[in-house]
Design a protein around this motif. Structure first.
Motif, PDB file in Angstrom:
ATOM      1  N   THR A 103       0.832  -1.201   0.000  1.00 17.21           N
ATOM      2  CA  THR A 103       0.000   0.000   0.000  1.00 17.21           C
ATOM      3  C   THR A 103       0.868   1.254   0.000  1.00 17.21           C
ATOM      4  O   THR A 103       0.635   2.186  -0.776  1.00 17.21           O
ATOM      5  N   ARG A 104       1.867   1.279   0.866  1.00 14.49           N
ATOM      6  CA  ARG A 104       2.761   2.439   0.920  1.00 14.49           C
ATOM      7  C   ARG A 104       3.549   2.596  -0.373  1.00 14.49           C
ATOM      8  O   ARG A 104       3.801   3.720  -0.822  1.00 14.49           O
ATOM      9  N   ARG A 105       3.945   1.486  -0.988  1.00 11.28           N
ATOM     10  CA  ARG A 105       4.753   1.537  -2.210  1.00 11.28           C
ATOM     11  C   ARG A 105       4.048   2.315  -3.317  1.00 11.28           C
ATOM     12  O   ARG A 105       4.677   3.116  -4.023  1.00 11.28           O
ATOM     13  N   ASN A 114       8.358   7.112  -3.475  1.00  9.29           N
ATOM     14  CA  ASN A 114       9.734   7.390  -3.041  1.00  9.29           C
ATOM     15  C   ASN A 114       9.868   7.470  -1.524  1.00  9.29           C
ATOM     16  O   ASN A 114      10.935   7.802  -0.999  1.00  9.29           O
ATOM     17  N   ASN A 115       8.770   7.190  -0.816  1.00  4.90           N
ATOM     18  CA  ASN A 115       8.789   7.064   0.644  1.00  4.90           C
ATOM     19  C   ASN A 115       9.346   8.314   1.323  1.00  4.90           C
ATOM     20  O   ASN A 115      10.064   8.226   2.321  1.00  4.90           O
ATOM     21  N   ASP A 153       5.615  12.501   1.156  1.00  2.00           N
ATOM     22  CA  ASP A 153       4.771  13.302   0.276  1.00  2.00           C
ATOM     23  C   ASP A 153       4.084  12.364  -0.708  1.00  2.00           C
ATOM     24  O   ASP A 153       4.734  11.800  -1.595  1.00  2.00           O
ATOM     25  N   PRO A 154       2.757  12.176  -0.585  1.00  2.00           N
ATOM     26  CA  PRO A 154       2.054  11.203  -1.433  1.00  2.00           C
ATOM     27  C   PRO A 154       1.678  11.736  -2.809  1.00  2.00           C
ATOM     28  O   PRO A 154       0.980  11.048  -3.555  1.00  2.00           O
ATOM     29  N   SER A 155       2.136  12.924  -3.169  1.00  2.00           N
ATOM     30  CA  SER A 155       1.702  13.523  -4.432  1.00  2.00           C
ATOM     31  C   SER A 155       2.181  12.748  -5.652  1.00  2.00           C
ATOM     32  O   SER A 155       1.649  12.937  -6.746  1.00  2.00           O
ATOM     33  N   ASP A 156       3.179  11.884  -5.489  1.00  2.00           N
ATOM     34  CA  ASP A 156       3.669  11.092  -6.621  1.00  2.00           C
ATOM     35  C   ASP A 156       3.018   9.722  -6.691  1.00  2.00           C
ATOM     36  O   ASP A 156       3.403   8.893  -7.520  1.00  2.00           O
ATOM     37  N   GLY A 157       2.029   9.460  -5.835  1.00  2.00           N
ATOM     38  CA  GLY A 157       1.395   8.151  -5.801  1.00  2.00           C
ATOM     39  C   GLY A 157      -0.046   8.169  -6.262  1.00  2.00           C
ATOM     40  O   GLY A 157      -0.569   9.180  -6.743  1.00  2.00           O
ATOM     41  N   ILE A 158      -0.706   7.036  -6.127  1.00  2.00           N
ATOM     42  CA  ILE A 158      -2.102   6.905  -6.514  1.00  2.00           C
ATOM     43  C   ILE A 158      -2.992   7.618  -5.500  1.00  2.00           C
ATOM     44  O   ILE A 158      -2.556   7.971  -4.400  1.00  2.00           O
TER      45      ILE A 158
END
Length: 743
Positions: free
Chosen positions: A424-426, A431-432, A435-440
């Motif tokens: 889920t975190r991946r 990039n951990n 900042d979740p802006s690069d994720g789903i």
């Protein structure tokens, strides 16, 4: 029984919240009997608009008199106020109950409803020298604290569901290939066995052609499950602008992780995007021979449960670095299918059990049986004993001595639970870096009701920790109120919306009285009995990858939803022992059925909730239940790499249907009425006509009236709309604002 609301003020920074806006400070008027429960009838009470998409301005600016409505139907609500804010809690009569900070000029109001019969409570909040705001709300439900951080962007948004293998093929180098599959021509006749297809299937199954006996409905249903067409995410990227033009704000993808099947609910590896869906390198993807070869880690050693050993494939990086940014630039959100109940037999951990038996470190991830020597001899599968979809083991959980005892529904085993959290975190924060802006932007959860709430509450809390604005949507076909209020999910795939609307549109079975408009209103009232924010998040759909196509549902009245609609199960054949059975019509419906389908679209596009279109419905795609509901999308501009010629004019896109979809969905972006359709309350209006359904949406003084006429006679809607010329022809729908027709 009346509940009391207890409110405490917490001076701490917290994540973003459910924020609702209202223009004045008066208490809400009494709710009418026709009003959908918890959908406010006060035109001054409404949800604050979600953040604008890039390069877009909010359709309705908010002023300093805006306020927040929170209706959580809870016994205890905590409102967290940022340092520097001051707040006062008052009841509906304006009496101060509690306060935080020094009194100051009050600019915003929060009105709390702690139950349908509870006293309205308001919180007035302001910030010295800055914009006042409530930062977060924490729910306490049934004695257990649950996050109440709502994805404001998803309130009233418009969804589009994509089955990736069948949407569009833009890259041939990542097409499925090998002895385990048959690559068909995109434009070939779906209903015909392709040249060489049956022979290849017989070789795979080691069947002697001389002794072969075809499926009872023909050889198509022997070969169809191994057929592939090569759809990929690059094809979706090519069509983002068209999807945006259709009115789409968010995409839900069926599974895209490594898997053997066309549907990919049989995951081989959650850690990687399937190379056949996203490989951008031009290097052919690995041959499919029925065996998954795990991808090595960065050092060449095997990947393990430890995320530090996980690699990023070219497909993974393309998805993160190119596809998601392209969607964000288009103003389109993306959620993925999370299948946390089962995997495929080729899943890397299950294969370790196959090799090492009881000695495998993953032996307790599944419900397995071992012989005296520790070898695997059986397992529990979602599709049956020793099936293709081994189920994860669920346990009691908690801190008790028997927390690892196997149960039917509970928490997931600690090992697989940790792996799911890591996966889920991946994908939510690749990039951990926090900042979740690069994720789903969230998840749709497959067969969610088959996993216990113990797991879901913990998992959703982790999702909200990573990204408070991420959405979690449960695939629960019945009412999911207990799951939503219990803190397991934000909302559900709202089949409870589809059931009554479809019955009202199509249920003209002479053996019983058709559903009336009053009955439809009552059914929708029941379906939208959740808190206002949940009602606006509900993902309203008609069809999906699990059902027959929307227009075929309408063409086959008298059936229960998703029943007797699979051709391979004989649904289109007479039943000698059931003289009353009406064979299913699996072909292309006549135009009058498409006309009827637009009425359903009109309700879907304007009612409470968030409409979702299943890929291809917007161009008139038709067909029976799975697998036929998963035909390739018949793009008229198919690139040169798409082989074959259109098999039939019946499969061609219907431009007028798409124009109707675009027109109705565009209302949610309308400068004047769009906010009311996305965020307003709903009031059912009496028409005194069983064939005419009407309702109003209202927000900040903007009232929109929608009238839908399924009958053949013209309906006089002037009294409802304030428009003396409002004559609605048969089988049509209209929208009015301020006495003028908008649609």
């Amino acid at each position: 029984m009346q509940q009391r609301a207890h409110v405490s003020f917490v001076l701490s920074l917290m994540a973003s919240t459910l924020l609702l806006a209202c223009g004045t400070e008066h208490a809400p008027r009494a709710e009418s009997s026709a009003m959908t429960p918890h959908a406010s009838s006060d035109p001054s009470i409404a949800l604050r608009q979600p953040d604008a998409q890039p390069d877009e301005k909010p359709a309705l600016p908010l002023d300093d008199a805006a306020c927040t409505l929170i209706d959580l139907r809870l016994g205890l609500v905590d409102v967290a106020i940022e340092p520097g804010d001051v707040a006062a809690l008052r009841d509906a009569q304006g009496r101060t109950i509690a306060s935080s900070g020094e009194p100051a000029a009050i600019a915003r109001t929060v009105r709390l409803h702690a139950g349908r019969d509870a006293t309205d409570l308001s919180i007035r909040v302001s910030r010295a020298g800055g914009q006042p705001r409530v930062r977060a709300v924490r729910e306490i439900s049934r004695g257990r604290a649950t996050a109440a951080i709502v994805p404001t962007w998803a309130l009233g948004t418009t969804w589009y569901q994509i089955f990736p293998e069948r949407f569009r093929n833009a890259v041939t180098s990542n097409d499925p290939q090998g002895p385990a599959v048959f690559l068909a021509e995109w434009r070939s006749d779906w209903y015909s066995v392709q040249p060489g297809e049956l022979e290849a299937w017989q070789r795979r199954r080691r069947i002697d052609p001389a002794t072969y006996k075809p499926h009872r409905e023909g050889p198509l249903y022997n070969v169809i499950w191994d057929r592939r067409y090569g759809g990929d995410l690059q094809g979706v990227q090519e069509k983002l602008s068209e999807l945006k033009a259709l009115g789409i704000d968010a995409l839900y993808f069926n599974p895209i992780f490594e898997a053997q099947s066309l549907h990919k609910y049989d995951a081989s590896d959650f850690r990687h995007i399937d190379q056949r869906l996203a490989n951008p390198t031009g290097v052919p993807t690995p041959t499919q021979d029925g065996t998954y070869v795990p991808i090595p880690g960065p050092s060449g050693s095997p990947q393990t449960m430890d995320p530090k050993t996980w690699a990023w494939t070219p497909a993974d990086r393309w998805f993160i670095d190119e596809f998601l940014p392209a969607c964000k630039r288009a103003g389109i959100r993306v959620i993925l299918d999370g299948v946390w109940n089962h995997t495929g037999r080729e899943f890397w951990a299950f294969q370790d059990i196959v090799r090492n038996g009881k000695k495998s470190p993953y032996a307790d991830w599944y419900i397995c049986e071992f012989d005296d020597e520790g070898k695997l001899v059986g397992w529990s599968g979602w599709d049956g004993k020793n099936g293709w979809l081994p189920e994860f083991r669920q346990v009691k959980g908690g801190l008790t001595r028997d927390r690892d005892v196997t149960v039917d529904k509970g928490d997931l085993n600690a090992g697989i639970k940790q792996h799911v959290f890591d996966v889920t975190r991946r994908w939510m924060d690749p990039n951990n870096d926090g900042d979740p802006s690069d994720g789903i932007d969230g998840w749709r959860l497959d067969v969610a009701g088959e996993v216990g709430q113990e797991f879901w509450r913990d998992w959703r809390a982790e999702v909200k920790r990573i990204n408070p604005q991420a959405i979690t949507i449960a695939e629960i076909w019945s009412d999911a109120t207990d799951w939503i209020e219990g803190g397991s999910f934000d909302t559900q795939m709202h089949y409870p919306f589809a059931f009554p609307v479809l019955d009202w549109l199509r249920d003209l079975n002479p053996s019983r009285e058709p559903m009336s408009s009053e009955q439809l209103a009552a059914s929708l009232t029941k379906a939208f009995a959740d808190a206002p924010h949940a009602n606006l998040l509900h993902q309203n759909l008609f069809a999906s990858h699990d059902t027959d196509r929307y227009v075929n549902m309408l063409w086959n009245p008298g059936r229960h939803y998703d029943r007797d609609c699979a051709v391979q199960e004989g649904a289109s054949n007479p039943r000698p022992n059931d003289a009353a059975y009406v064979p299913y019509k699996a072909g292309k419906p006549p135009k009058e059925i498409y006309d009827l389908s637009i009425l359903g679209l009109a309700i879907q596009a304007t009612y409470l909730g968030s409409p979702m279109v299943y890929y291809g419905d917007e161009i008139g795609m038709w067909g029976a239940d799975d697998p036929t509901c998963r035909k390739p999308y018949p793009w008229p501009d198919a690139p040169a790499i798409v082989r074959g010629t259109p098999a039939s004019a019946d499969e061609a896109p219907m431009p007028w249907v798409r124009e109707a979809y675009a027109s109705w969905l565009a209302l949610r972006r309308h400068a004047t009425i769009g906010p009311a359709l996305r965020l307003g309350g709903a009031e059912h209006l009496s028409t005194n006509d069983a064939d005419v359904f009407a309702f109003a949406r209202e927000l900040n003084g903007v009232r929109v009236v929608i009238v839908v006429n399924r009958g053949r006679e013209t309906f006089d809607a002037s009294a409802l709309t304030g428009d003396a010329r409002a004559k609605l022809p048969g089988v049509s729908a209209g929208v009015w604002h301020a006495g003028k027709r908008v649609q």
